[in-house]
Structure formats: structure tokens, C-alpha cells
Design an enzyme around this catalytic site. Structure first.
Site, PDB file in Angstrom:
ATOM      1  CG  HIS A  72      25.659  46.490   0.357  1.00 27.98           C
ATOM      2  ND1 HIS A  72      24.534  47.145   0.846  1.00 27.98           N
ATOM      3  CD2 HIS A  72      26.709  46.985   1.063  1.00 27.98           C
ATOM      4  CE1 HIS A  72      24.893  47.981   1.799  1.00 27.98           C
ATOM      5  NE2 HIS A  72      26.210  47.904   1.958  1.00 27.98           N
ATOM      6  CB  CYS A  73      28.403  49.704  -3.813  1.00 28.69           C
ATOM      7  SG  CYS A  73      29.957  50.553  -4.175  1.00 28.69           S
TER       8      CYS A  73
END
Length: 439
Positions: free
Chosen positions: A167-168
Site C-alpha cells: 500500500h503506497c
């Protein structure tokens, strides 16, 4: 009014334009990323590229510096939008657990006096074959499904994402099967854009040195914007450049960031690695799978499914097929009598007990009525009908009018005992106390 799927979505995603764009819960961080791209490029176009328009004599090539900067910036922003505003590969949640893998497991039940009560359970893992090798997949309690291989549940978005990478927070979205290609192109393009701005800013300082016949320090004082842009791009290259190199390694070995960090110390064999060239072709040359989610579709009412076997139906032993013991039937009948005793009309009690006579051992109706009337758990409504009873303690005994009960009648209390022997002893004690009480 019918609702659309994005309006009742159980994940933490945020939707825009009627469910056409989907973002993560931290979508506001995307504004910071946009600012970090647009602000320096605006400074570059105004204070650097604009002054380089006439520095190349042939065919006004200086305009290409400004055009390339603008086009390249738009390209990076489009890749950022494709990464953060599309479905990363969310697997739709199931409406119920997978019944085809249910199994009954016996667990000890203290309430049933040692009876084995079957409980409905199913395995939390199972194995699937990937490239001829067994791979264990886990069951997701939240989404109520077995995750496909390389799928993981994102705790931030609260969704299972296929080929979950990470998850960026900079793009405000999960990176998965359907947007990993665009994420890598965004990171690598940002790296090239930093190199381009750094090179053009350094070139403009050289032009200032040639025009003013001065030193580097004097040229830097003439163009402070170039110095700031060079420092900014140098720092950014450590992040986006390092990230680009790391993901080139992951693509070449067909790994995800999640797998690399979690299984690095295990030294397990990578069943997904098909060679460096084939791995790159898989990421960049395969068709992107269509999204299994239509967020704009209307919510369909779920068809009523057949109910699962209840615990009472499952209480019969499958191996022997014999009914439960007499003690258990007595306990169940005692609970039924307690419910019946709450009724006003005492005559209805006899009818209820007779109707239940086939489900348990036969009991005399007169003895049952006496048992109910002597219970400590009687409701006020039941006691109000017995007007001839005087509930007074005299010599630690109950005095009841002989008009209601015969001279030889016995009054007992209806209780539930964990140990049948203790119940019998207490019952004998009470009967002795009543027999000794003078009438």
C-alpha cells in the site's frame, strides 16, 4: 430507492464521480504528491526553460526544452492518476462462508454433561497447484473467501487485493495486479523527469557562466532557481531512483514487495519465477484483467439460502444414531415446564405437558402440577391464581392449604442440577422435611 455498490461498499475506499474513480482511505496524501510534482515543474518552466528558448540557434530547438518539460509532466500525472484512481485488483467479498468446505467437528460441551456437541467448522488453509507446485492459500475472515495465490488483505483499505504488492501512501492506493504496471511507469518516469530537470538546470548555470564571463558561484547567484531545482532533484533521485531499481529487481525475479520482505529469510523456492525475460513480458506485455467489481451497478437482493442444520438437529450421534440419554430429556422437559408455568390458567399446563409427552419420559400430570406450583421461579401471574396458599415460614416449612392439595400430596421444587446425585439427595431431604411438617 435502489443503492449502487459503491454506496454500500464495506471497504475503506473513497469514490468520486459516482463510483467511476476509486481511491484509498488516505487519498488526501495524493494532493501532497501532486504538489511535489507540479510546484517544481512550474518553477522550472518559468525560471529555467523559458530562458533557454533562444540558446540553441538551429531551428529554435530551445523551445523543445519547454515543450518536453510540459509533456513529460502531464505524462507523469496521467500515470499517477491511473495508479491511484483505479481498482488495483480488489476481490469481491463473499456474502457467506464457503459451505462446500464445511465439516463437523465434535467439541466438548460442559453444559451438556459431557455430551459431544457437533460444531460447524471448516479449514483455514488449503493447497492449490501453481506451475506444478503446491501453494497454501489462507482463508480471509473479513472477506469470507479463500485468497487466491499472491493475494493478501490490505489492513488500510480493508480489501483483499490480487497480487498484492504494497500500500503506497504517496499515491493513496494499494498496488496490485491491475495497477502495478502503471505504478512502476510512474516511479521510473518520475526518475527520468528528475534527471531531465537536474540536467537542464545545470546547463542553464553553464549558460550564465558563458554570458557573464564569471565563475560558478556568480552564475548560481544569478539563477537561484536552478540551484534549488538541482538540490530538489538530487534528493528526490535517492527515493524514486532507488525505488525504480528495487522494482526492476522484483520484476526480474517475479516477486512482490510483500513477498520479498516477508519470505526473505525463509529461502523458499519461488514458484512464480519463469525467467527474467518472461517475467518482464508478464508485467508489461500482458493484457490487464478487467475489474471484477462494477461499483456503479445496483445492489441486488440476495436470494434466501437454505438454513444450515441447527444445533438441536445435530445433537443426535451420527455414528450410533441413538437418541440422547434420559437425563438430557429430563433437563429439556424441566425447561419446558418452566415456560409453561408462566401461564395464568393452571388447566393449560396439563394440556401442554400431555402434548409433549411423546418427546420425553412420561410424567404424571398431578405430580407435574405440584412440581410447578412449588417452584421458586414462579412468576407473580402464576402465584396470583393460587389464592388458597399461605406462603409463610413456620418452623422452616411451607404451609399450604389442604383444599388445594390432598392430604397425601407432596410439594417439590423444580430445579436444574449439574449433578443428578446431588439433585436426588436434595429432593429426598425436602420430602422428609415436608413429611415431618404438621398439617
Amino acid at each position: 430507492m435502489a443503492q449502487r455498490i459503491y454506496q454500500v461498499w464495506k471497504g475503506r475506499n473513497k469514490f468520486l464521480f459516482g463510483g467511476r474513480l476509486i481511491f484509498g482511505p488516505d487519498a488526501k496524501s495524493l494532493l501532497v504528491t501532486l504538489l511535489l510534482i507540479i510546484a517544481p515543474m512550474t518553477v522550472f518552466c518559468v525560471f529555467v526553460a523559458r530562458h533557454l528558448r533562444h540558446q540553441f540557434s538551429s531551428y529554435n530547438a530551445g523551445y523543445a526544452v519547454l515543450v518536453v518539460a510540459i509533456v513529460f509532466t502531464i505524462y507523469v500525472l496521467v500515470l499517477l492518476l491511473l495508479t491511484s484512481a483505479r481498482d488495483p485488483g480488489i476481490i469481491p467479498r463473499a456474502s457467506h462462508p464457503p459451505e462446500e468446505v464445511f465439516r463437523y467437528e465434535s467439541t466438548a460441551s460442559a453444559e451438556a454433561l459431557g455430551r459431544q456437541t457437533p460444531s460447524l467448522q471448516f479449514p483455514r488453509t488449503k493447497e492449490v497447484m501453481v506451475n506444478g507446485m503446491p501453494v497454501r492459500v489462507k482463508y480471509c475472515e473479513t472477506c469470507m473467501l479463500y485468497r487466491p495465490p499472491r493475494c493478501s488483505h490490505c489492513s488500510i483499505c480493508n480489501n483483499c487485493v490480487e497480487r498484492f504488492d504494497h500500500h503506497c501512501p504517496w499515491v493513496g492506493q494499494c498496488i496490485g495486479l491491475r495497477n502495478y504496471r502503471f505504478f512502476f511507469l510512474f516511479v521510473s518516469s518520475s526518475t527520468l523527469l528528475c534527471i531531465y530537470v537536474f540536467a537542464m538546470s545545470a546547463y542553464y548555470i553553464k549558460v550564465e557562466m558563458d554570458n557573464h564571463q564569471g565563475t560558478v558561484w556568480k552564475a548560481m547567484r544569478e539563477s537561484p532557481a536552478s540551484v534549488v531545482l538541482m538540490a530538489y532533484c538530487f534528493i528526490s533521485l535517492w527515493f524514486v531512483g532507488g525505488l525504480t531499481g528495487f522494482h526492476l529487481y522484483l520484476i526480474g525475479t517475479n516477486q512482490t514487495t510483500y513477498e520479498n520482505f516477508r519470505y526473505r529469510a525463509d529461502n523458499r523456492f519461488n514458484v512464480y519465477n519463469r525467467g527474467c525475460l518472461s517475467n518482464f513480458l508478464e508485467v508489461f506485455c500482458t493484457k490487464v484483467k478487467p475489474s471484477p467489481n462494477n461499483f456503479r451497478a445496483f445492489v441486488q437482493e440476495e436470494i434466501q439460502r437454505p438454513s444450515l442444520p441447527t444445533t438441536r438437529e445435530a445433537e443426535v450421534d451420527d455414528s450410533s444414531g441413538q437418541p440422547r440419554s434420559k437425563v438430557e430429556d429430563d433437563l429439556e422437559l424441566g425447561g419446558d415446564l418452566l415456560k409453561i408455568s408462566q401461564r395464568r390458567n393452571i388447566e393449560d399446563i396439563d394440556e401442554e405437558i400431555r402434548s409433549r409427552g411423546s418427546n420425553g419420559p412420561h410424567h404424571n400430570s398431578s405430580e407435574t402440577e405440584l412440581t410447578v406450583l412449588g417452584s421458586e421461579t414462579q412468576t407473580p401471574a402464576a402465584r396470583s391464581d393460587i389464592r388458597h396458599s399461605s406462603w409463610e415460614r413456620r418452623s422452616r416449612s411451607w404451609e399450604i392449604s389442604p383444599e388445594i392439595f390432598g392430604p397425601n400430596s407432596l410439594v417439590t421444587e423444580s430445579r436444574s442440577y449439574g449433578n443428578p446425585k446431588e439433585g436426588q439427595q436434595l429432593l429426598a431431604t425436602e420430602r422428609n422435611g415436608i413429611s415431618k411438617t404438621p398439617c
